[in-house]
Design an enzyme around this catalytic site. Structure first.
Site, PDB file in Angstrom:
ATOM      1  N   ARG A  94      17.843  19.198  -9.606  1.00 43.07           N
ATOM      2  CA  ARG A  94      19.230  19.477  -9.183  1.00 43.07           C
ATOM      3  C   ARG A  94      19.513  20.954  -9.423  1.00 43.07           C
ATOM      4  O   ARG A  94      18.904  21.564 -10.324  1.00 43.07           O
ATOM      5  CB  ARG A  94      20.171  18.603 -10.034  1.00 43.07           C
TER       6      ARG A  94
ATOM      7  N   GLY B 234      29.992  13.614 -10.007  1.00 39.89           N
ATOM      8  CA  GLY B 234      28.995  13.257  -8.997  1.00 39.89           C
ATOM      9  C   GLY B 234      29.055  14.120  -7.745  1.00 39.89           C
ATOM     10  O   GLY B 234      28.894  13.614  -6.644  1.00 39.89           O
TER      11      GLY B 234
ATOM     12  N   LYS C 211      20.428  15.185 -16.575  1.00 39.98           N
ATOM     13  CA  LYS C 211      21.605  15.485 -15.747  1.00 39.98           C
ATOM     14  C   LYS C 211      21.268  15.886 -14.312  1.00 39.98           C
ATOM     15  O   LYS C 211      22.054  16.538 -13.628  1.00 39.98           O
ATOM     16  CB  LYS C 211      22.483  16.587 -16.408  1.00 39.98           C
TER      17      LYS C 211
ATOM     18  N   THR D 152      19.084  11.181 -12.830  1.00 38.71           N
ATOM     19  CA  THR D 152      18.152  10.155 -13.321  1.00 38.71           C
ATOM     20  C   THR D 152      18.679   8.740 -13.073  1.00 38.71           C
ATOM     21  O   THR D 152      17.978   7.876 -12.537  1.00 38.71           O
ATOM     22  CB  THR D 152      17.955  10.289 -14.854  1.00 38.71           C
ATOM     23  N   ASN D 153      19.942   8.521 -13.478  1.00 40.46           N
ATOM     24  CA  ASN D 153      20.511   7.170 -13.356  1.00 40.46           C
ATOM     25  C   ASN D 153      20.746   6.799 -11.901  1.00 40.46           C
ATOM     26  O   ASN D 153      20.627   5.632 -11.529  1.00 40.46           O
ATOM     27  CB  ASN D 153      21.815   7.071 -14.162  1.00 40.46           C
TER      28      ASN D 153
ATOM     29  N   MET E 150      28.666   2.622  -8.401  1.00 37.40           N
ATOM     30  CA  MET E 150      28.014   2.748  -9.717  1.00 37.40           C
ATOM     31  C   MET E 150      29.060   2.980 -10.820  1.00 37.40           C
ATOM     32  O   MET E 150      28.937   2.468 -11.925  1.00 37.40           O
ATOM     33  CB  MET E 150      27.000   3.894  -9.709  1.00 37.40           C
TER      34      MET E 150
ATOM     35  N   SER F 255      26.998  19.864 -16.034  1.00 36.28           N
ATOM     36  CA  SER F 255      27.010  18.436 -16.347  1.00 36.28           C
ATOM     37  C   SER F 255      26.596  18.218 -17.805  1.00 36.28           C
ATOM     38  O   SER F 255      27.216  17.438 -18.544  1.00 36.28           O
ATOM     39  CB  SER F 255      26.062  17.705 -15.383  1.00 36.28           C
TER      40      SER F 255
ATOM     41  N   HIS G 257      12.277  12.017 -19.221  1.00 40.09           N
ATOM     42  CA  HIS G 257      12.666  13.427 -19.096  1.00 40.09           C
ATOM     43  C   HIS G 257      11.541  14.337 -19.579  1.00 40.09           C
ATOM     44  O   HIS G 257      11.751  15.536 -19.745  1.00 40.09           O
ATOM     45  CB  HIS G 257      13.886  13.721 -19.989  1.00 40.09           C
TER      46      HIS G 257
HETATM   47  P1  A3P Z   1      28.105  15.075 -13.174  1.00 35.18           P
HETATM   48  O1  A3P Z   1      28.238  15.211 -14.655  1.00 35.18           O
HETATM   49  O2  A3P Z   1      27.973  16.389 -12.481  1.00 35.18           O
HETATM   50  O3  A3P Z   1      29.164  14.223 -12.560  1.00 35.18           O
HETATM   51  P2  A3P Z   1      21.634  11.828 -15.229  1.00 35.18           P
HETATM   52  O4  A3P Z   1      21.637  10.431 -14.753  1.00 35.18           O
HETATM   53  O5  A3P Z   1      20.351  12.562 -14.978  1.00 35.18           O
HETATM   54  O6  A3P Z   1      22.087  11.916 -16.661  1.00 35.18           O
HETATM   55  O7  A3P Z   1      22.694  12.635 -14.356  1.00 35.18           O
HETATM   56  C1  A3P Z   1      24.070  12.414 -14.511  1.00 35.18           C
HETATM   57  C2  A3P Z   1      24.778  13.114 -13.359  1.00 35.18           C
HETATM   58  O8  A3P Z   1      24.515  12.387 -12.146  1.00 35.18           O
HETATM   59  C3  A3P Z   1      26.294  13.134 -13.542  1.00 35.18           C
HETATM   60  O9  A3P Z   1      26.727  14.320 -12.886  1.00 35.18           O
HETATM   61  C4  A3P Z   1      26.690  11.871 -12.779  1.00 35.18           C
HETATM   62  O10 A3P Z   1      28.041  11.851 -12.383  1.00 35.18           O
HETATM   63  C5  A3P Z   1      25.749  11.988 -11.572  1.00 35.18           C
HETATM   64  N1  A3P Z   1      25.571  10.725 -10.845  1.00 35.18           N
HETATM   65  C6  A3P Z   1      25.245   9.512 -11.344  1.00 35.18           C
HETATM   66  N2  A3P Z   1      25.214   8.594 -10.364  1.00 35.18           N
HETATM   67  C7  A3P Z   1      25.538   9.239  -9.221  1.00 35.18           C
HETATM   68  C8  A3P Z   1      25.695   8.818  -7.853  1.00 35.18           C
HETATM   69  N3  A3P Z   1      25.543   7.569  -7.483  1.00 35.18           N
HETATM   70  N4  A3P Z   1      26.042   9.767  -6.927  1.00 35.18           N
HETATM   71  C9  A3P Z   1      26.215  11.046  -7.292  1.00 35.18           C
HETATM   72  N5  A3P Z   1      26.078  11.503  -8.568  1.00 35.18           N
HETATM   73  C10 A3P Z   1      25.751  10.604  -9.518  1.00 35.18           C
END
Ligand code: A3P
Length: 311
Positions: free
Chosen positions: A147, A274, A70, A73-74, A249, A155, A125
């Site tokens: 973060r 996000g 969270k 990563t993505n 995204m 999150s 992770h």
């Molecule tokens: P939130 O739940 O706070 O919205 P991970 O990929 O590590 O699992 O993290 C997921 C978090 O990154 C989520 O946060 C998601 O919305 C946010 N996220 C994914 N893509 C993003 C982007 N392009 N810009 C900002 N936040 C992003």
């Protein structure tokens, strides 16, 4: 110089990567303890973790995208995919995100990883102590994204209601405690960050924060390109920034996890808000003070100042 042009061709030549194929389709959430850290049995196994730590052979031109869950990563997977393709979004629009920058530590695909041509990009992770031993004598690069832990917690808390990878918390209060105790999957956020920050002075390590990406998306993308030795034209960088924006995204089914089975994440819940600072909408004053006290204790002597330390 990183040139990823062959990756999708090579991956395309192998039967589609089945990220979840070898997993049982159970919805029940179970953890197993591996070296003191909880892992979800839905996607992880002792066998895989042992293999990754002790046998997996890191190559000098491997690149690792590492985070505590969270932390973005993505987002980093999308940025790396776009950088690889000089800003061309086609790969991101046609291939699921987990096939582009695949998971190192998830069960069921190591044969595939070993066959891939270089350079290989991996997401993980894993805390540093469980990382492949061969990494520490290699020149492979790590991009570590951290973060604000209060936003990570929030999150993760919401995600826990949408996935069977994490036990559904009975209350937010209980979840704060689980997070601070490090009983959530992947253990303690504090130990994860402290562990990886021991690499901070190494030239093959880049420390990025989610907040920095939010504040200066373009500048941070340029920093990543420099670290990877990848020169992009201005318009290519613009394209990386545009196509890794939250809104694009969120609309892209190859990136928003809507193609993942429901037991991994319920439809359309992954790209949640996000934003930075969402913790303020749920933490009570007492929880904030309690969290900050523990944060100060656990992070003291760590010679790193993050944007969230100023908030
Ligand atoms: P939130 O739940 O706070 O919205 P991970 O990929 O590590 O699992 O993290 C997921 C978090 O990154 C989520 O946060 C998601 O919305 C946010 N996220 C994914 N893509 C993003 C982007 N392009 N810009 C900002 N936040 C992003």
């Amino acid at each position: 110089m990183v040139d990823c042009s062959l990756i999708s061709l090579i991956r395309g030549a192998i039967p589609p990567d089945p990220p979840y194929l070898s997993l049982s389709c159970t919805m029940s959430t179970d953890y197993f303890l591996h070296k003191g850290i909880n892992f979800s049995s839905v996607m992880y196994s002792e066998e895989r973790l042992d293999y990754v730590e002790n046998e997996f052979q890191v190559r000098d031109d491997d690149v690792f995208n590492i985070t505590f869950p969270k932390s973005g990563t993505n987002w980093m997977m999308e940025i790396l995919s776009l950088i690889c393709r000089n800003g061309d979004p086609t790969w991101c629009q046609e291939v699921p995100i987990w096939e582009r920058i695949p998971w190192l530590d998830i069960s069921g695909r190591w044969q595939l990883i070993d066959k891939e041509e270089t350079p290989r990009f991996h997401s993980s992770h894993l805390p540093i102590q469980l990382f492949p031993k061969s990494f520490f004598t290699s020149k492979a690069k790590v991009i570590y994204t951290a973060r604000d832990p209060k936003d990570v917690l929030v999150s993760l808390y919401h995600f826990a209601h949408e996935t069977s990878l994490i036990k559904t918390p009975n209350s937010f209060e209980e979840f704060v405690e689980d997070f601070l105790q490090g009983t959530v999957p992947f253990g303690s956020w504090f130990e994860h960050v402290r562990g990886w920050m021991s690499m901070k002075d190494k030239s093959n390590f880049l420390f990025i924060t989610y907040e920095e990406l939010k504040q200066d998306h373009r500048g941070t993308v340029m920093k990543i390109c420099k670290f990877l030795g990848k020169e992009l034209k201005n318009e290519d960088i613009d394209s990386v920034v545009e196509h890794s924006s939250f809104n694009i995204m969120k609309e892209n089914k190859m990136s928003n996890q809507s193609l993942a089975p429901d037991y991994i994440v319920n439809k359309n819940s992954f790209m949640r808000k996000g934003i930075s600072g969402d913790w303020r909408t749920i933490f009570t004053k007492a929880q904030e003070e309690y969290f900050n006290r523990i944060y100060q204790e656990k992070m003291k002597n760590l010679d790193v100042k993050c944007l969230w330390d100023e908030s």
